[in-house]
Design an enzyme around this catalytic site. Sequence first.
Site, PDB file in Angstrom:
ATOM      1  N   HIS A 309       0.841  -1.132   0.384  1.00 52.76           N
ATOM      2  CA  HIS A 309      -0.078  -0.014  -0.133  1.00 52.76           C
ATOM      3  C   HIS A 309       0.626   1.808   0.265  1.00 52.76           C
ATOM      4  CE1 HIS A 309      -3.132   3.175   1.073  1.00 52.76           C
ATOM      5  NE2 HIS A 309      -3.814   1.854   0.953  1.00 52.76           N
ATOM      6  N   ASP A 367      -7.834  -5.477  -0.042  1.00 51.18           N
ATOM      7  CA  ASP A 367      -8.606  -5.596  -1.087  1.00 51.18           C
ATOM      8  C   ASP A 367      -8.212  -6.977  -1.260  1.00 51.18           C
ATOM      9  OD1 ASP A 367      -7.193  -3.126  -3.382  1.00 51.18           O
ATOM     10  OD2 ASP A 367      -9.402  -3.931  -2.845  1.00 51.18           O
TER      11      ASP A 367
HETATM   12  C1  SDX Z   1      -6.221  -0.306  -2.977  1.00 50.87           C
HETATM   13  O1  SDX Z   1      -4.578   4.474  -1.639  1.00 50.87           O
HETATM   14  C2  SDX Z   1      -5.678   4.017  -1.311  1.00 50.87           C
HETATM   15  O2  SDX Z   1      -5.838   4.754  -0.299  1.00 50.87           O
HETATM   16  C3  SDX Z   1      -5.997   2.926  -2.574  1.00 50.87           C
HETATM   17  C4  SDX Z   1      -6.662   1.928  -1.835  1.00 50.87           C
HETATM   18  C5  SDX Z   1      -8.540   2.526  -0.945  1.00 50.87           C
HETATM   19  O3  SDX Z   1      -9.028   2.370   0.093  1.00 50.87           O
HETATM   20  O4  SDX Z   1      -8.908   3.469  -1.927  1.00 50.87           O
HETATM   21  O5  SDX Z   1      -6.635   1.415   0.264  1.00 50.87           O
HETATM   22  C6  SDX Z   1      -7.457   0.293  -2.089  1.00 50.87           C
HETATM   23  O6  SDX Z   1      -6.256   0.709  -4.036  1.00 50.87           O
HETATM   24  C7  SDX Z   1      -4.733  -0.921  -1.896  1.00 50.87           C
HETATM   25  C8  SDX Z   1      -4.199  -1.719  -3.244  1.00 50.87           C
HETATM   26  C9  SDX Z   1      -4.669  -3.105  -3.991  1.00 50.87           C
HETATM   27  N1  SDX Z   1      -3.504  -3.218  -4.676  1.00 50.87           N
HETATM   28  C10 SDX Z   1      -2.581  -4.306  -5.024  1.00 50.87           C
HETATM   29  O7  SDX Z   1      -3.029  -4.981  -4.061  1.00 50.87           O
HETATM   30  C11 SDX Z   1      -2.088  -4.055  -5.795  1.00 50.87           C
HETATM   31  C12 SDX Z   1      -0.807  -4.690  -5.191  1.00 50.87           C
HETATM   32  N2  SDX Z   1       0.377  -3.858  -4.815  1.00 50.87           N
HETATM   33  C13 SDX Z   1       0.558  -3.083  -5.270  1.00 50.87           C
HETATM   34  O8  SDX Z   1       0.281  -2.580  -6.585  1.00 50.87           O
HETATM   35  C14 SDX Z   1       1.510  -1.777  -4.779  1.00 50.87           C
HETATM   36  O9  SDX Z   1       1.453  -2.546  -3.544  1.00 50.87           O
HETATM   37  C15 SDX Z   1       0.347  -0.938  -4.774  1.00 50.87           C
HETATM   38  C16 SDX Z   1       0.565   0.388  -5.811  1.00 50.87           C
HETATM   39  C17 SDX Z   1      -0.740  -0.873  -3.242  1.00 50.87           C
HETATM   40  C18 SDX Z   1       1.266   0.621  -3.452  1.00 50.87           C
HETATM   41  O10 SDX Z   1       2.192   0.540  -4.789  1.00 50.87           O
HETATM   42  P1  SDX Z   1       3.689   2.466  -5.009  1.00 50.87           P
HETATM   43  O11 SDX Z   1       3.389   2.465  -2.940  1.00 50.87           O
HETATM   44  O12 SDX Z   1       4.144   2.510  -5.539  1.00 50.87           O
HETATM   45  O13 SDX Z   1       4.984   0.969  -4.904  1.00 50.87           O
HETATM   46  P2  SDX Z   1       5.815   0.723  -5.213  1.00 50.87           P
HETATM   47  O14 SDX Z   1       4.766   0.337  -6.434  1.00 50.87           O
HETATM   48  O15 SDX Z   1       6.969   1.691  -4.948  1.00 50.87           O
HETATM   49  O16 SDX Z   1       6.828  -0.606  -4.687  1.00 50.87           O
HETATM   50  C19 SDX Z   1       7.576  -0.391  -3.295  1.00 50.87           C
HETATM   51  C20 SDX Z   1       8.737  -1.411  -3.674  1.00 50.87           C
HETATM   52  C21 SDX Z   1       8.861  -1.753  -5.081  1.00 50.87           C
HETATM   53  O17 SDX Z   1      10.037  -3.008  -4.438  1.00 50.87           O
HETATM   54  P3  SDX Z   1      11.116  -1.571  -5.313  1.00 50.87           P
HETATM   55  O18 SDX Z   1      11.426  -1.122  -6.323  1.00 50.87           O
HETATM   56  O19 SDX Z   1      11.845  -0.936  -3.906  1.00 50.87           O
HETATM   57  O20 SDX Z   1      12.341  -2.649  -4.917  1.00 50.87           O
HETATM   58  O21 SDX Z   1       7.036  -3.343  -3.186  1.00 50.87           O
HETATM   59  C22 SDX Z   1       7.491  -3.872  -4.705  1.00 50.87           C
HETATM   60  C23 SDX Z   1       7.870  -3.116  -5.548  1.00 50.87           C
HETATM   61  O22 SDX Z   1       8.243  -4.126  -6.990  1.00 50.87           O
HETATM   62  N3  SDX Z   1       5.987  -3.838  -4.382  1.00 50.87           N
HETATM   63  C24 SDX Z   1       5.389  -5.043  -4.262  1.00 50.87           C
HETATM   64  C25 SDX Z   1       4.161  -5.346  -4.206  1.00 50.87           C
HETATM   65  N4  SDX Z   1       4.254  -3.865  -3.843  1.00 50.87           N
HETATM   66  C26 SDX Z   1       4.975  -3.225  -3.716  1.00 50.87           C
HETATM   67  N5  SDX Z   1       6.488  -6.237  -4.764  1.00 50.87           N
HETATM   68  C27 SDX Z   1       5.263  -7.433  -4.776  1.00 50.87           C
HETATM   69  N6  SDX Z   1       4.127  -7.553  -4.653  1.00 50.87           N
HETATM   70  C28 SDX Z   1       3.332  -6.376  -4.531  1.00 50.87           C
HETATM   71  N7  SDX Z   1       2.059  -6.639  -3.584  1.00 50.87           N
END
Ligand code: SDX
Length: 433
Positions: A309, A367
């Site tokens: 998140h 989710d």
């Molecule tokens: C919702 O914003 C809100 O409040 C949203 C929400 C709401 O109520 O409105 O809470 C609802 O959208 C919840 C999130 C649902 N999405 C998912 O579950 C999809 C999977 N999650 C990711 O796509 C991600 O965690 C996000 C999109 C939720 C957050 O992305 P960020 O903040 O841009 O984080 P990032 O992509 O920069 O990740 C940081 C690191 C990265 O690795 P490094 O580059 O540092 O090595 O964490 C890794 C990412 O690759 N990472 C993951 C991951 N999420 C982040 N690696 C594997 N699996 C994951 N799910």
Amino acid sequence: MADNNRDVVILKHGEMSAELELQHGTVGPQGIDITPLFQKTGLFTYDPGFVSTASCRSAISYIDGDQGILRYRGYPIEQLAERSTFLEVAYLLLNGELPTQAQLEGFVSDVTHHTMLNQSLLKFYNGFHHNAHPMAVMVGVVGSLSAFYHDSLYIHNPEHRALSGLRMIAKMPTIAAAAYKHNIGEPVMYPQNHLSYAANFLHMMFATPCEPYERSPLAEEALDLLLILHADHEQNASTSTVRMAGSSGANPFACVAAGIAALWGPAHGGANEAVLDMLEEIGDVRHIDKYIAKAKGKDDPFRLMGFGHRIYKNYDPRAKIIRKMCHEVLHELASDDDPLFELALRLEEIASRDEYFLERKLYPNVDFYSGIIYRALGIPRNMFTVLFAIARTVGWVAHWMEMMADPKHRISRPRQVYHGADRRDYVPITERS
Ligand code: SDX
């Protein structure tokens, strides 16, 4: 740094020095007011994805990502989940205070008596192929509402704003259920005014004209709780989209349609549907390690859906509540040994011990478990994000109203750091290589 009693930060760069005031809130991080930055320094801030940017002042929701805190108008989500109802929470988010008994009864009656759709609107569904994704239908049908409700489109009139907001909150379940009925070729079921908001949705989804529909009280309770948990969440992508659209003066129905489109993305509200797809793809506990490795792979776009998140660097408080409810719902409504729930629990357990996830503070979000419950309630997967949209319409409307009530609000117009070609002259096609 305080400077003659004003709370300011001073930005220095070479000869340049600029004093910027601090914006203080009730709780949580303060904001550096950079409104005058460009005019004072000729500089922009640069913050792709708005990781460190507060886009507005708001009094609706408060999140502390490190502590795993979510409050609606100051009330902890755990207390509202335990003691409130979705329409009471909707009243709170829209008006800022919990309603009295009379206020709640009046609000519930107003919502109830706006749940029907204009008959002409129902003809829109025939234009969609039967297998249209319900979210595509929602974007189209909600966006078309402004074609029907000309009497509440003058956005500078607070009464028009309130009526449009009420209409959207009331009609979303009816629009959503009609999209599902179109998918399965059954007749649309009309709302029943004696039913609660959640019970009405279940009725419109699963009842048929042929026989009485018996719904489980636990299903009604579980759905009402899920609606509470999804109602608002500060300046998330879809809420920010609604605010951006509203800042141009677009009508509220168009703004909410834009919010629905943004919510659909798998990185946002579309994740609940993607979690079930992922669990089914993993299929068996024995394959978990392979998928955890994929999720960690730098070159592999695969991510553990429902994990991570932007703000919560702790357990999403909503996920905790939903996980607890899974046990209760599955025990009563499905089978306790739902393989996907078992798989989800094992996946969470393994990821919670993995350094990659611990280091990046990746925990289950709202989710991760919600789809397990929707599935147990008989909601088809392509309707999961639609349920999210029904609930989040309250938050979208509350934020749109908060912005529109601010006399100082102006059109949102971010800038950029340009890194394209500098000035160059046109080259005739005969001279191009
Ligand atoms: C919702 O914003 C809100 O409040 C949203 C929400 C709401 O109520 O409105 O809470 C609802 O959208 C919840 C999130 C649902 N999405 C998912 O579950 C999809 C999977 N999650 C990711 O796509 C991600 O965690 C996000 C999109 C939720 C957050 O992305 P960020 O903040 O841009 O984080 P990032 O992509 O920069 O990740 C940081 C690191 C990265 O690795 P490094 O580059 O540092 O090595 O964490 C890794 C990412 O690759 N990472 C993951 C991951 N999420 C982040 N690696 C594997 N699996 C994951 N799910």
